[in-house]
Motif scaffolding. Structure first.
Motif, short mmCIF file in Angstrom:
data_model
loop_
_atom_site.label_atom_id
_atom_site.label_comp_id
_atom_site.label_asym_id
_atom_site.label_seq_id
_atom_site.Cartn_x
_atom_site.Cartn_y
_atom_site.Cartn_z
N LEU A 25 0.74 -1.24 -0.07
CA LEU A 25 -0.13 -0.05 -0.11
C LEU A 25 0.84 1.32 0.07
O LEU A 25 0.31 2.26 -0.59
N LEU A 42 -2.05 -8.64 -3.44
CA LEU A 42 -2.83 -8.00 -2.34
C LEU A 42 -3.94 -9.02 -2.11
O LEU A 42 -4.30 -9.46 -1.13
N PHE A 46 -5.17 -11.29 0.96
CA PHE A 46 -6.41 -11.24 1.82
C PHE A 46 -7.16 -12.68 1.62
O PHE A 46 -7.79 -12.91 2.51
N LEU A 68 -12.60 -7.33 2.29
CA LEU A 68 -11.45 -6.50 1.61
C LEU A 68 -10.80 -7.22 0.23
O LEU A 68 -10.60 -6.87 -0.72
N GLU A 69 -11.19 -8.58 0.33
CA GLU A 69 -10.96 -9.41 -1.06
C GLU A 69 -11.74 -9.07 -2.07
O GLU A 69 -11.19 -8.86 -3.17
N LEU A 71 -13.29 -6.21 -2.14
CA LEU A 71 -12.98 -4.65 -2.87
C LEU A 71 -11.65 -5.10 -3.72
O LEU A 71 -11.81 -4.45 -4.77
N LEU A 72 -10.67 -5.98 -3.50
CA LEU A 72 -9.63 -6.09 -4.35
C LEU A 72 -10.02 -6.62 -5.65
O LEU A 72 -9.63 -6.35 -6.94
N ARG A 86 -7.82 3.33 -1.04
CA ARG A 86 -6.58 2.85 -0.25
C ARG A 86 -7.05 3.18 1.40
O ARG A 86 -6.59 2.43 2.06
N ILE A 89 -9.14 0.31 2.44
CA ILE A 89 -8.28 -0.92 2.71
C ILE A 89 -7.23 -0.60 4.03
O ILE A 89 -7.33 -1.64 4.80
N LEU A 118 -17.08 -1.77 5.72
CA LEU A 118 -16.76 -2.59 4.50
C LEU A 118 -17.66 -3.09 3.87
O LEU A 118 -18.02 -3.08 2.49
N SER A 122 -18.72 -2.49 -0.07
CA SER A 122 -18.96 -3.56 -0.85
C SER A 122 -20.28 -3.78 -1.74
O SER A 122 -20.53 -3.92 -2.75
#
Length: 608
Positions: A25, A42, A46, A68-69, A71-72, A86, A89, A118, A122
């Motif tokens: 990051l 990343l 996650f 977070l996964e 989001l990635l 960012r 995250i 989150l 999402s």
């Protein structure tokens, strides 16, 4: 493998992943963009964190990692959006960092707020994907096409509230005056709302600095960073993948200890031969031995970045509880530090940062009234110096109120002299039990803090100093040795008090029947030699330590010798710093802190 071993491995692996995620990051923020390899790395981390957490029954951490996964996954399809997310995250990463610490301490999961936030993001992403009109993604230019071009790097002011608008304005103004071939992020990305902290512009020729200066003045909130011919390796290095093998730290310490003993034996053997008898084979053996020692020393070190996620998480959680805006900025976090030292420094650094957020950084309204940006900054700067690693913690807050410190010190009867120098006033914050907060809460006010911080720093053989300017901020500097300093000493007892003498300065230890004392009790006589006796007035001495200097020797009478060997050195406490006869302290198991006597000063008659 037992349950406790599985638990230990789980904690260790989560922390390793968090350090690597934090590193990626930071890389993204510095470059203003992310390549496919970085985003995939990343995403993979996650995904791994999710699986590990759920396997260990830590479903809260698993849920954060899962969100977070997701989001990635969206960011991988829309690489330009990484900078927009960012902060989100980081919030999730900080949450996992706090939760793994809670898990290690046996506390329950407590990041429902982060999960809720989150989850909202999402859902918003999924809605956006469902209604999004298919359109070509912003052009990703091949790095080979940038070869031969000139690269100009700009940085957006951290306090700018509309970075995408400012960057777009700058790009538009520059395009009207110079021939821009490409930019990262592109104008299309900026239109979509990408919030870059730094961005790059590529031209065929070196631009006129007068043009850049004029455009920056018109745009505002953007600074020129650097320029020069484009170098492909700067932005296209492969992702650094660290491979780990888990070894208990105790084994590494055993290895280091064994090598230290081997080094002592080698030195004895080497110098017994003399310089003229050292043949080429022994020279090669010595060279190889020193290389192995170097490798062993590196085994003990970890990057300073290993504690950064926890420091960041604490900054954000404390600021949130106090309704303040605070950002933590870390420099040179890749510096390697002895693990045993970094473990000891974690709590002191957490306490210093907590103090900075609570006492130092003002509320947004107060900062605006003082003509400061609404968001406060806490900087941590790691530096390698000749003998020490320095860790500077600096904030841009209100500074230390000297009058308040003096008022509190008077109320607690800590001072008698009213005419204290500025550094003496600042020293009061290290007095045990000192606090300017009248009532304790969850964050501050208990009065056991900075004194413990300094004691921990002293125990590493380091030192701590404070500087502060009212209304401008405070700077605390920790100077830590690269490894724990140690010294071989002889500890003797005189009338119930213990003193240590460096073995290197002790010529011999004699008993009463080995010597006789002169009639005036000022000398010890051994054969033809007469040696000055330091404490002739003490008549119960049974043993005499003979210390040698460059020009003379002295004898010190003792009741007994209680310890001979190697032990760790510590800084002299503040109350004893004025004594020239004490240069450090040692602590041996079962013995309280013992002063190490400076025999050089004892041998100088002017000091007696």
């Amino acid at each position: 493998m037992s349950e406790s071993e599985y638990r230990s491995v789980f904690i260790s692996e989560v922390k390793e992943h968090l350090v690597e995620i934090f590193d990626r990051l930071n890389m993204i923020e510095q470059k203003g963009a992310a390549g496919d390899d970085v985003l995939f790395d990343l995403f993979r981390r996650f995904h791994t964190l999710k699986g590990m957490s759920n396997t260990m029954g830590q479903t809260g951490m698993g849920e954060v990692a899962h969100l977070l996964e997701e989001l990635l996954e969206y960011i991988r399809k829309n690489p330009g959006s990484i900078l927009s997310f960012r902060e989100v995250i980081m919030k999730g990463v900080n949450s996992i960092s706090l939760e793994i610490d809670n898990y290690e301490k046996g506390l329950k999961f407590g990041s429902e707020e982060v999960i809720s936030e989150l989850s909202y993001i999402s859902r918003a992403i999924k809605d956006r994907l469902n209604v999004q009109v298919t359109q070509p993604s912003p052009e990703q230019i091949d790095s080979k096409k940038l070869e031969g071009l000139y690269e100009i790097i700009f940085e957006v002011n951290k306090e700018c509230r509309t970075p995408s608008v400012r960057a777009f304005m700058l790009l538009k103004e520059l395009s009207s005056r110079i021939n821009i071939i490409h930019s990262e992020p592109t104008s299309e990305m900026l239109r979509q709302g990408i919030k870059p902290s730094r961005f790059r512009v590529y031209t065929k020729e070196k631009p006129d600095y007068n043009i850049i200066d004029a455009v920056l003045k018109r745009t505002g909130d953007i600074m020129f960073v650097s320029d020069g011919p484009y170098k492909a390796e700067d932005g296209n290095k492969p992702v650094r993948t660290v491979k780990y093998i888990r070894i208990p730290f105790e084994r590494i310490e055993e290895l280091s200890s064994g090598l230290d003993e081997l080094l002592l034996l080698w030195n004895k053997y080497r110098y017994s031969l003399g310089e003229n008898n050292l043949n080429p084979h022994l020279s090669r053996l010595e060279y190889g031995f020193k290389k192995v020692l170097g490798y062993a020393e590196r085994l003990r070190t970890v990057p300073a970045s290993s504690i950064v996620p926890k420091l960041t998480a604490l900054t954000e959680s404390t600021a949130r509880s106090l309704n303040k805006n605070v950002k933590l900025v870390v420099q040179n976090e890749n510096i390697e530090i002895d693990k045993s030292i970094i473990d000891r420094l974690e709590e002191p650094l957490l306490h210093i940062i907590r103090n900075s957020v609570y006492h130092g950084i003002e509320s947004s309204d107060e900062r605006i009234m003082s003509n400061k940006p609404p968001s406060g900054i806490i900087e941590i700067i790691f530096r390698e110096e000749e003998e020490y690693i320095s860790i500077t913690v600096r904030d841009d807050g209100r500074g230390i109120d000297r009058d308040k410190i003096l008022r509190t010190a008077r109320e607690k009867n800590l001072i008698k002299d009213e005419n204290l120098a500025d550094d003496e006033i600042l020293e009061l914050i290290f007095v045990p039990g000192f606090s300017t907060v009248s009532e304790a809460d969850m964050t501050s006010g208990r009065g056991f803090g900075m004194d413990i911080v300094r004691n921990v720093v002293w125990q590493t053989g380091g030192d701590i100093s404070v500087k502060s300017i009212e209304k401008e901020g405070t700077e605390i500097v920790l100077r830590i040795p690269y490894q724990f300093a140690s010294k071989k000493v002889v500890i003797g007892e005189i009338g119930g008090f213990r003193y240590a003498f460096p073995v290197s300065q002790v010529r011999c230890i004699l008993r009463n029947n080995d010597i006789r004392i002169s009639d005036d009790r000022k000398s010890v006589i051994r054969g033809e030699e007469r040696i000055s006796l330091l404490n002739g007035g003490y008549q119960k001495a049974q043993i005499f330590i003979i210390c040698s200097g460059q020009e003379k020797s002295i004898a010190v009478g003792m009741d007994d010798i209680v310890f001979v060997g190697e032990t760790r050195l510590y800084k002299v406490p503040y109350v004893l710093k004025s004594s020239k006869f004490i240069n450090s302290m040692v602590i041996v198991k079962g013995i309280c802190p013992v002063p190490v006597i400076s025999t050089e000063f004892l041998m100088d008659e002017r000091n007696l």
